[in-house]
Design a protein around this motif. Sequence first.
Motif, PDB file in Angstrom:
ATOM      1  N   SER A  10       0.588  -1.046   0.168  1.00 35.30           N
ATOM      2  CA  SER A  10      -0.206   0.235  -0.166  1.00 35.30           C
ATOM      3  C   SER A  10       1.441   0.942  -0.216  1.00 35.30           C
ATOM      4  O   SER A  10       2.319   1.384   0.736  1.00 35.30           O
ATOM      5  N   GLY A  11       0.748   1.859  -0.855  1.00 34.48           N
ATOM      6  CA  GLY A  11       0.520   3.502  -0.451  1.00 34.48           C
ATOM      7  C   GLY A  11       2.718   3.904  -0.509  1.00 34.48           C
ATOM      8  O   GLY A  11       2.743   3.621  -2.342  1.00 34.48           O
ATOM      9  N   ARG A  12       3.351   3.905  -0.493  1.00 37.22           N
ATOM     10  CA  ARG A  12       4.641   4.206  -1.430  1.00 37.22           C
ATOM     11  C   ARG A  12       5.109   2.884  -1.111  1.00 37.22           C
ATOM     12  O   ARG A  12       5.695   2.796  -1.636  1.00 37.22           O
ATOM     13  N   TYR A  13       4.513   1.822  -0.702  1.00 30.90           N
ATOM     14  CA  TYR A  13       5.076   0.101  -0.943  1.00 30.90           C
ATOM     15  C   TYR A  13       4.410  -0.210  -2.515  1.00 30.90           C
ATOM     16  O   TYR A  13       4.118  -1.432  -2.540  1.00 30.90           O
ATOM     17  N   ASP A  14       3.130   0.919  -3.146  1.00 31.30           N
ATOM     18  CA  ASP A  14       2.819   0.113  -3.598  1.00 31.30           C
ATOM     19  C   ASP A  14       3.480  -0.455  -4.924  1.00 31.30           C
ATOM     20  O   ASP A  14       3.256   0.494  -6.208  1.00 31.30           O
ATOM     21  N   LEU A  15       3.871  -1.256  -5.496  1.00 29.40           N
ATOM     22  CA  LEU A  15       5.376  -1.217  -6.576  1.00 29.40           C
ATOM     23  C   LEU A  15       4.221  -1.861  -8.054  1.00 29.40           C
ATOM     24  O   LEU A  15       4.387  -1.795  -9.078  1.00 29.40           O
ATOM     25  N   VAL A  16       2.736  -2.336  -8.095  1.00 28.83           N
ATOM     26  CA  VAL A  16       2.470  -2.283  -8.926  1.00 28.83           C
ATOM     27  C   VAL A  16       2.471  -0.710  -9.305  1.00 28.83           C
ATOM     28  O   VAL A  16       1.968  -0.778 -10.590  1.00 28.83           O
ATOM     29  N   LYS A  17       1.282   0.244  -8.798  1.00 29.90           N
ATOM     30  CA  LYS A  17       0.990   0.714  -9.440  1.00 29.90           C
ATOM     31  C   LYS A  17       2.318   1.957  -9.829  1.00 29.90           C
ATOM     32  O   LYS A  17       2.093   2.657 -10.770  1.00 29.90           O
ATOM     33  N   PHE A  18       3.435   1.842  -8.948  1.00 36.92           N
ATOM     34  CA  PHE A  18       4.769   2.331  -9.487  1.00 36.92           C
ATOM     35  C   PHE A  18       4.364   1.641 -11.124  1.00 36.92           C
ATOM     36  O   PHE A  18       4.972   2.728 -12.600  1.00 36.92           O
ATOM     37  N   ALA A  58       6.531  -8.240 -20.310  1.00 36.19           N
ATOM     38  CA  ALA A  58       6.479  -7.530 -21.669  1.00 36.19           C
ATOM     39  C   ALA A  58       6.675  -9.013 -22.311  1.00 36.19           C
ATOM     40  O   ALA A  58       6.046  -8.568 -23.672  1.00 36.19           O
ATOM     41  N   SER A  59       6.474 -10.468 -21.947  1.00 30.09           N
ATOM     42  CA  SER A  59       5.639 -10.893 -22.669  1.00 30.09           C
ATOM     43  C   SER A  59       4.577 -11.478 -22.341  1.00 30.09           C
ATOM     44  O   SER A  59       4.069 -12.452 -23.175  1.00 30.09           O
ATOM     45  N   GLN A  60       3.916 -10.249 -21.265  1.00 30.58           N
ATOM     46  CA  GLN A  60       2.514 -10.552 -21.789  1.00 30.58           C
ATOM     47  C   GLN A  60       1.878  -9.215 -21.651  1.00 30.58           C
ATOM     48  O   GLN A  60       0.757  -8.763 -22.274  1.00 30.58           O
ATOM     49  N   GLY A  61       2.883  -8.339 -22.623  1.00 27.61           N
ATOM     50  CA  GLY A  61       2.569  -7.460 -23.356  1.00 27.61           C
ATOM     51  C   GLY A  61       2.922  -5.991 -21.735  1.00 27.61           C
ATOM     52  O   GLY A  61       2.453  -4.699 -22.629  1.00 27.61           O
ATOM     53  N   GLY A  62       3.665  -6.339 -20.898  1.00 26.70           N
ATOM     54  CA  GLY A  62       3.769  -5.228 -19.972  1.00 26.70           C
ATOM     55  C   GLY A  62       5.175  -4.843 -20.568  1.00 26.70           C
ATOM     56  O   GLY A  62       5.990  -4.947 -21.213  1.00 26.70           O
ATOM     57  N   PRO A  63       5.239  -3.749 -19.452  1.00 25.68           N
ATOM     58  CA  PRO A  63       7.123  -2.724 -19.481  1.00 25.68           C
ATOM     59  C   PRO A  63       7.790  -3.823 -18.549  1.00 25.68           C
ATOM     60  O   PRO A  63       8.991  -3.558 -19.016  1.00 25.68           O
ATOM     61  N   ILE A  64       8.119  -4.784 -17.890  1.00 25.84           N
ATOM     62  CA  ILE A  64       9.018  -5.361 -17.751  1.00 25.84           C
ATOM     63  C   ILE A  64       9.762  -6.425 -18.671  1.00 25.84           C
ATOM     64  O   ILE A  64       9.308  -7.117 -19.107  1.00 25.84           O
ATOM     65  N   ILE A  65      11.186  -6.035 -18.620  1.00 25.39           N
ATOM     66  CA  ILE A  65      12.178  -6.360 -19.796  1.00 25.39           C
ATOM     67  C   ILE A  65      13.093  -7.336 -19.069  1.00 25.39           C
ATOM     68  O   ILE A  65      13.849  -8.068 -20.039  1.00 25.39           O
ATOM     69  N   LEU A  66      13.240  -7.213 -17.790  1.00 19.61           N
ATOM     70  CA  LEU A  66      14.610  -7.759 -17.105  1.00 19.61           C
ATOM     71  C   LEU A  66      14.346  -7.700 -15.678  1.00 19.61           C
ATOM     72  O   LEU A  66      13.138  -6.944 -14.875  1.00 19.61           O
ATOM     73  N   SER A  67      14.575  -9.032 -15.058  1.00 24.03           N
ATOM     74  CA  SER A  67      14.459  -9.562 -13.738  1.00 24.03           C
ATOM     75  C   SER A  67      15.743  -9.604 -12.527  1.00 24.03           C
ATOM     76  O   SER A  67      16.847  -9.954 -13.991  1.00 24.03           O
ATOM     77  N   GLN A  68      16.751  -9.650 -12.010  1.00 21.82           N
ATOM     78  CA  GLN A  68      17.719  -9.585 -11.073  1.00 21.82           C
ATOM     79  C   GLN A  68      17.364 -10.426  -9.705  1.00 21.82           C
ATOM     80  O   GLN A  68      16.411 -10.395  -9.455  1.00 21.82           O
ATOM     81  N   VAL A  79       6.942 -12.130  -8.411  1.00 20.46           N
ATOM     82  CA  VAL A  79       6.863 -12.811  -9.895  1.00 20.46           C
ATOM     83  C   VAL A  79       5.337 -13.121 -10.294  1.00 20.46           C
ATOM     84  O   VAL A  79       4.691 -12.758 -11.143  1.00 20.46           O
ATOM     85  N   SER A  80       4.538 -13.619  -8.947  1.00 16.24           N
ATOM     86  CA  SER A  80       3.117 -14.501  -9.612  1.00 16.24           C
ATOM     87  C   SER A  80       2.266 -12.924  -9.071  1.00 16.24           C
ATOM     88  O   SER A  80       1.439 -12.417 -10.529  1.00 16.24           O
ATOM     89  N   MET A  81       2.847 -11.761  -8.842  1.00 14.24           N
ATOM     90  CA  MET A  81       2.127 -10.453  -8.468  1.00 14.24           C
ATOM     91  C   MET A  81       1.979  -9.917 -10.028  1.00 14.24           C
ATOM     92  O   MET A  81       1.821  -9.514 -10.498  1.00 14.24           O
ATOM     93  N   MET A  82       3.136  -9.921 -10.599  1.00  9.85           N
ATOM     94  CA  MET A  82       3.409  -9.212 -11.948  1.00  9.85           C
ATOM     95  C   MET A  82       2.997  -9.179 -13.043  1.00  9.85           C
ATOM     96  O   MET A  82       2.073  -9.287 -13.892  1.00  9.85           O
ATOM     97  N   LYS A  83       3.133 -10.983 -12.559  1.00  8.13           N
ATOM     98  CA  LYS A  83       2.289 -11.487 -13.698  1.00  8.13           C
ATOM     99  C   LYS A  83       0.798 -11.938 -13.822  1.00  8.13           C
ATOM    100  O   LYS A  83       0.038 -11.948 -14.838  1.00  8.13           O
ATOM    101  N   SER A  84       0.748 -11.544 -12.676  1.00  6.86           N
ATOM    102  CA  SER A  84      -1.763 -11.609 -12.589  1.00  6.86           C
ATOM    103  C   SER A  84      -2.290  -9.912 -12.949  1.00  6.86           C
ATOM    104  O   SER A  84      -3.030 -10.000 -13.282  1.00  6.86           O
ATOM    105  N   GLU A  85      -1.294  -9.223 -13.334  1.00  2.00           N
ATOM    106  CA  GLU A  85      -1.038  -8.061 -13.513  1.00  2.00           C
ATOM    107  C   GLU A  85      -0.883  -7.638 -14.906  1.00  2.00           C
ATOM    108  O   GLU A  85      -1.043  -6.458 -15.429  1.00  2.00           O
ATOM    109  N   GLY A  86      -0.035  -8.543 -15.284  1.00  3.81           N
ATOM    110  CA  GLY A  86       0.357  -8.929 -17.163  1.00  3.81           C
ATOM    111  C   GLY A  86       0.992  -7.513 -17.644  1.00  3.81           C
ATOM    112  O   GLY A  86       1.074  -6.576 -18.365  1.00  3.81           O
ATOM    113  N   LEU A  87       2.374  -7.672 -16.163  1.00  5.01           N
ATOM    114  CA  LEU A  87       3.550  -6.197 -16.540  1.00  5.01           C
ATOM    115  C   LEU A  87       4.707  -6.961 -16.428  1.00  5.01           C
ATOM    116  O   LEU A  87       5.095  -6.048 -17.429  1.00  5.01           O
TER     117      LEU A  87
END
Length: 711
Positions: free
Chosen positions: A92-100, A169-179, A159-167
């Motif tokens: 939530s709030g400043r911790y809202d990674l998905v919103k960011f 790039a393989s889903q059309g989202g902006p994430i192109i790289l992970s560490q 990873v599951s959270m990012m996938k569920s939001e379609g984030l």
Amino acid sequence: MGKWLVLVVMLLLVVVSLTLSMEAAGVTYDGRSLLIENQRKILFSGSIHYPRSTPQMWPALIEKAKEGGLNVIQTYVFWSLHEPQPGQYDFSGRYDLVKFIKEIQAQGLYVCLRIGPYIESEWTYGGFPFWLHDVPGIVYRTNNEPFKLYMQKFTAKIVSMMKSEGLYASQGGPIILSQIENEYQNIQKSFGEEGSQYVDWAAKMAVGLQTGVPWVMCKQTDAPDPVINTCNGMKCGETFTGPNSPDKPALWTENWTSFYQVYGGEPYIRSAEDIAFHVTLFIARKNGSYVNYYMYHGGTNFGRTSSAYVITSYYDQAPLDEYGLLRQPKWGHLKELHSAIKSCSATLLQGMQRNFSLGPFQEGYVFEEEGGGECAAFLVNDDNVNVFTVQFRNRSYQLPPKSISILPDCQNVTFNTATVNTKNNRRVINPVQAFSSADEWEQFLDEIPNFDETLLISNSLLEHMNLTKDKTDYLWYTIRFEHDLPCTESVLHVQSAAHVVHAFADGTYIGGAHGSHDVKSFTLQVPVTLNEGTTNISILSVMVGLPDSGAFLERRFAGLTTVEIQCREESYDLTNSTWGYQVGLVGEQLDIYQEANSSSTQWSQLGNITNQRLIWYKSVFDSPDGNDPLTLNLETMGKGEAWVNGESIGRYWISFHDSKDQPSQTLYHVPRSFLKDSGNVLVLFEEEGGNPLDISLNTVSTTNSEDNLSK
């Protein structure tokens, strides 16, 4: 039936087409660059950490990064924020990674998501939640089953959270790289073969999560395929040994635009020219195709999130300063660099690279397409002092000291790293509210516990972090010292592996001491007056952030290590005597800084503020007009923490001076989103006798003028 068959075939073709389209939208790589939708890219990235700013600031920060020529925003994921207790999550709030991430996507930029989940980042405990410390048998960051269990669980959660939001790039989202992991090679030898096994496990675990985008390991020359090894540092054009496979691209995940600052330290100023030189050298010499600025916007270590001795302001010398304002000429010079590189990016990504000598400290790099096609060149002068004239393709070029000229067409110079066209700007600090009236302040004096008032008793000096669980900076050690023998010229001798100690005898302050970022333990020696019979000794141990790096982090010791009463006649070793402990302060237990609790606390009118220690101050103020960022000038305070409407704006430590006898930080960011129009509650906790009557609230802006400037 024929029509139905045709429809079925058409539907199958559509499904196949969509599947191929989604695959094409993913990210792969070759030896030259990342491939996004099968297109090679040169990418400029900037680190902006979502919890070090506010959701209200995110759009403008991202917009300025985009305007500065960035394609990518890079961020860590902060495990300690998101899972403060096992299985209890907060986004939530400043911790809202998905919103960011969605804000980044909305502005048309990509994302590099550094999950870690160990991040270092000058973040307390390296980003680990402290509850990991209490998992039986755990050893961090090695082939240890308890650690791997929790690390995999959190990584999979993100990873599951990012996938569920379609984030992705393989889903059309902006994430192109992970560490996965972070600079592990720095400590790998400490774990021997178990360390190598851990690297292999971490890589396989991450790849097995099937994000559809590549994974990287920074500063990890043995990163297992298909994970890409990347460079961190200031001079990766010189230091990077290169990808560990010819099929991997050269990526730079941390180009340090400054350096983090600690209390007692001075800011590190890295010039725009130096940054531009090394970015260009990395692209020219190493075939670099991804450069991330760490940090592009540093922000604020709100609350107690900074690691040991790190100041509340983070990477304020970045292209976007702590408040999100442009720091010129850094921002503008890099913008010009990005434009020059992008103008010939196709040639850089497709052309054949060759290099040649132009002088004793001069060299050239040419990228040229086969068959005499497009051509781009870099002319390098690595001489720090002298201008050098070189001959290239029957033309003469003058190279300033320590510079690189970019020739996108192998003829015309469009950019030189040492030639800065952007004007400098400076900060202007304007006071808008003084807190100089004693009538506007109230106070609450915290309590100094005696041994008889403590509930936790031990026959030894207990470790600080294990007792506080990182819920507070403060731990009281109390003892009842009884003696009936002569003790003249008595001195209290305390050895500590924490950061600060304050000592009291029968409730009276007798002295304090502190360590530093580079000195891991320190000593307090102070005269103490002993009563005949019993004297209550109370010692407040203080941490200013937990350690964030190194092997065996779970074994670190903080707190008091030895305590003695030294008399002329003899000494009394109290180390293994009976001690009483109190975790935290009374004001913390009351949540005195929260607005609702603050109003119910028995505050009193401001009294004599001279040398008052362990005291809480409260005042109320209205929000200033306008939209300029706000900052509190706390230069007359000593050491403590500040809250506005229950939101901690961080620790302050004005009394810790640098080598020039100046505080490391006096200005503390108050985000506009923390404020109401009126009735804002400011609470300060002061350890060392600071004066709240001379602090002020100020606006922050920038100007190109040299007149009436503030630091």
